[in-house]
Enzyme design. Structure first.
Site, PDB file in Angstrom:
ATOM      1  N   MET A  88      29.654 -67.951  26.687  1.00 29.22           N
ATOM      2  CA  MET A  88      28.254 -68.096  26.280  1.00 29.22           C
ATOM      3  C   MET A  88      27.254 -67.653  27.346  1.00 29.22           C
ATOM      4  O   MET A  88      26.146 -68.182  27.405  1.00 29.22           O
ATOM      5  CB  MET A  88      27.985 -69.555  25.869  1.00 29.22           C
ATOM      6  CG  MET A  88      28.853 -70.036  24.728  1.00 29.22           C
ATOM      7  SD  MET A  88      28.735 -68.988  23.259  1.00 29.22           S
ATOM      8  CE  MET A  88      27.134 -69.501  22.640  1.00 29.22           C
ATOM      9  N   ARG A  89      27.660 -66.709  28.195  1.00 29.60           N
ATOM     10  CA  ARG A  89      26.694 -66.166  29.166  1.00 29.60           C
ATOM     11  C   ARG A  89      26.533 -64.689  28.896  1.00 29.60           C
ATOM     12  O   ARG A  89      27.479 -63.997  28.533  1.00 29.60           O
ATOM     13  CB  ARG A  89      27.207 -66.343  30.599  1.00 29.60           C
ATOM     14  CG  ARG A  89      27.147 -67.754  31.062  1.00 29.60           C
ATOM     15  CD  ARG A  89      26.312 -68.062  32.234  1.00 29.60           C
ATOM     16  NE  ARG A  89      25.295 -67.167  32.701  1.00 29.60           N
ATOM     17  CZ  ARG A  89      24.451 -67.487  33.664  1.00 29.60           C
ATOM     18  NH1 ARG A  89      24.500 -68.660  34.233  1.00 29.60           N
ATOM     19  NH2 ARG A  89      23.545 -66.651  34.073  1.00 29.60           N
ATOM     20  N   LEU A 116      26.109 -60.964  30.252  1.00 29.18           N
ATOM     21  CA  LEU A 116      26.584 -60.276  31.460  1.00 29.18           C
ATOM     22  C   LEU A 116      25.582 -59.194  31.866  1.00 29.18           C
ATOM     23  O   LEU A 116      24.950 -58.567  31.010  1.00 29.18           O
ATOM     24  CB  LEU A 116      27.946 -59.644  31.187  1.00 29.18           C
ATOM     25  CG  LEU A 116      29.040 -60.654  30.832  1.00 29.18           C
ATOM     26  CD1 LEU A 116      30.228 -59.948  30.191  1.00 29.18           C
ATOM     27  CD2 LEU A 116      29.456 -61.439  32.064  1.00 29.18           C
ATOM     28  N   ASN A 175      34.504 -58.445  22.607  1.00 23.98           N
ATOM     29  CA  ASN A 175      33.907 -59.726  22.229  1.00 23.98           C
ATOM     30  C   ASN A 175      34.216 -60.010  20.763  1.00 23.98           C
ATOM     31  O   ASN A 175      34.396 -59.082  19.973  1.00 23.98           O
ATOM     32  CB  ASN A 175      32.387 -59.675  22.428  1.00 23.98           C
ATOM     33  CG  ASN A 175      31.730 -61.018  22.144  1.00 23.98           C
ATOM     34  OD1 ASN A 175      32.283 -62.078  22.465  1.00 23.98           O
ATOM     35  ND2 ASN A 175      30.548 -60.998  21.538  1.00 23.98           N
ATOM     36  N   HIS A 234      32.398 -62.032  17.578  1.00 22.48           N
ATOM     37  CA  HIS A 234      31.099 -62.615  17.232  1.00 22.48           C
ATOM     38  C   HIS A 234      31.187 -63.209  15.825  1.00 22.48           C
ATOM     39  O   HIS A 234      31.724 -62.569  14.915  1.00 22.48           O
ATOM     40  CB  HIS A 234      30.028 -61.520  17.288  1.00 22.48           C
ATOM     41  CG  HIS A 234      28.667 -62.046  17.008  1.00 22.48           C
ATOM     42  ND1 HIS A 234      27.945 -62.754  17.955  1.00 22.48           N
ATOM     43  CD2 HIS A 234      27.900 -62.010  15.885  1.00 22.48           C
ATOM     44  CE1 HIS A 234      26.781 -63.109  17.418  1.00 22.48           C
ATOM     45  NE2 HIS A 234      26.739 -62.687  16.176  1.00 22.48           N
ATOM     46  N   GLU A 258      23.549 -53.696  25.140  1.00 18.62           N
ATOM     47  CA  GLU A 258      22.747 -54.297  24.068  1.00 18.62           C
ATOM     48  C   GLU A 258      23.547 -55.458  23.468  1.00 18.62           C
ATOM     49  O   GLU A 258      24.692 -55.274  23.059  1.00 18.62           O
ATOM     50  CB  GLU A 258      22.432 -53.278  22.956  1.00 18.62           C
ATOM     51  CG  GLU A 258      21.513 -52.151  23.377  1.00 18.62           C
ATOM     52  CD  GLU A 258      22.259 -51.041  24.113  1.00 18.62           C
ATOM     53  OE1 GLU A 258      23.492 -50.951  23.957  1.00 18.62           O
ATOM     54  OE2 GLU A 258      21.598 -50.299  24.872  1.00 18.62           O
ATOM     55  N   LEU A 259      22.914 -56.621  23.395  1.00 17.06           N
ATOM     56  CA  LEU A 259      23.624 -57.836  22.959  1.00 17.06           C
ATOM     57  C   LEU A 259      24.217 -57.687  21.550  1.00 17.06           C
ATOM     58  O   LEU A 259      23.481 -57.381  20.598  1.00 17.06           O
ATOM     59  CB  LEU A 259      22.654 -59.030  23.001  1.00 17.06           C
ATOM     60  CG  LEU A 259      23.267 -60.377  22.629  1.00 17.06           C
ATOM     61  CD1 LEU A 259      24.243 -60.840  23.699  1.00 17.06           C
ATOM     62  CD2 LEU A 259      22.181 -61.417  22.410  1.00 17.06           C
ATOM     63  N   ASP A 260      25.523 -57.915  21.439  1.00 16.62           N
ATOM     64  CA  ASP A 260      26.233 -57.913  20.156  1.00 16.62           C
ATOM     65  C   ASP A 260      26.014 -56.623  19.355  1.00 16.62           C
ATOM     66  O   ASP A 260      25.994 -56.648  18.110  1.00 16.62           O
ATOM     67  CB  ASP A 260      25.805 -59.132  19.297  1.00 16.62           C
ATOM     68  CG  ASP A 260      26.141 -60.441  19.977  1.00 16.62           C
ATOM     69  OD1 ASP A 260      27.149 -60.506  20.696  1.00 16.62           O
ATOM     70  OD2 ASP A 260      25.370 -61.419  19.791  1.00 16.62           O
ATOM     71  N   GLU A 307      38.717 -65.640  12.665  1.00 14.31           N
ATOM     72  CA  GLU A 307      38.766 -65.147  14.058  1.00 14.31           C
ATOM     73  C   GLU A 307      40.172 -65.256  14.636  1.00 14.31           C
ATOM     74  O   GLU A 307      40.640 -64.357  15.331  1.00 14.31           O
ATOM     75  CB  GLU A 307      37.797 -65.936  14.927  1.00 14.31           C
ATOM     76  CG  GLU A 307      36.347 -65.661  14.605  1.00 14.31           C
ATOM     77  CD  GLU A 307      35.381 -66.447  15.482  1.00 14.31           C
ATOM     78  OE1 GLU A 307      34.208 -66.074  15.526  1.00 14.31           O
ATOM     79  OE2 GLU A 307      35.799 -67.427  16.126  1.00 14.31           O
TER      80      GLU A 307
END
Ligand code: GRF
Length: 188
Positions: free
Chosen positions: A88-89, A91, A105, A107, A141-143, A172
């Site tokens: 949950m951080r 980078l 990742n 999501h 860029e996030l996700d 998942e």
């Protein structure tokens, strides 16, 4: 193939990955599990499987400082891939550039829908009929990095955030180990 897995919480994806690798006897070694949260149950899961763990606490460090600390720990481990499993951080760009297209990742939404937090709440609020999870390559860029695979489920009128969380977790646990194994054991 050497993996480093980053977690922050229960580590159910970590567990699914470990079990898949073991069951299939894959030539994949998890050299370390790293958490930013001392209470992450995933640390116990890793220890139970004799995997080396590191706890790198947040201590209110900013993205740059925290990512630099992570780099110092991870670089000597020489991972082929870094797997984010509920980490949950965010980078730093420098960190991501050090492992270009080598960070994965998972999501809990059907990206590009709902990057960021509260994905189950957003899917319900929008009265979506489908929800799911996405495995993607991490970019700055996030996700929003290249999508490798998705798995979806239906949303029923009686679903709540909690039931969606359970459904998506189940998806998942099948998808992430499968994608990791396919990617890391393919012959190129
Ligand atoms: C998962 O839903 C994953 O999609 C998100 O964080 C959650 C981690 O769950 N990034 P767990 O710690 O693997 O149980």
């Amino acid at each position: 193939m050497n993996l480093v897995i980053l977690i922050s919480g229960t580590g159910s994806n970590l567990k699914a990955i470990i079990e898949y690798i073991n069951q299939k006897n894959l030539p994949i070694n998890i050299s370390a599990v790293i958490s930013n949260n001392p209470d992450a149950y995933g640390l116990t899961i890793a220890e139970n499987h004799h995997i080396k763990t590191y706890m790198i606490p947040d201590q209110k460090r900013d993205i740059q400082t925290y990512s630099q600390r992570l780099l110092e720990v991870i670089t000597p481990l020489r991972p082929d891939w870094i797997i984010l499993a509920g980490f949950m951080r965010i980078l730093s760009e420098e960190f991501i550039n050090n492992f270009t297209h080598k960070i994965l990742n998972i999501h809990p939404s059907l990206l590009p829908k709902y990057p960021g937090l509260n994905t189950h709440k957003k899917a319900l609020a929008n009265k979506d009929l489908k929800h799911g999870c996405t495995v993607h390559i991490v970019t700055k860029e996030l996700d929003a990095g290249p999508i490798l695979a998705q798995q979806s489920c239906s949303i029923h009128p009686e679903d709540t955030e909690e039931t969606l969380k359970i459904k998506v977790h189940q998806l998942e646990h099948q998808l992430y180990p499968y994608v990791i194994a396919s990617l890391l054991t393919k012959n190129d």
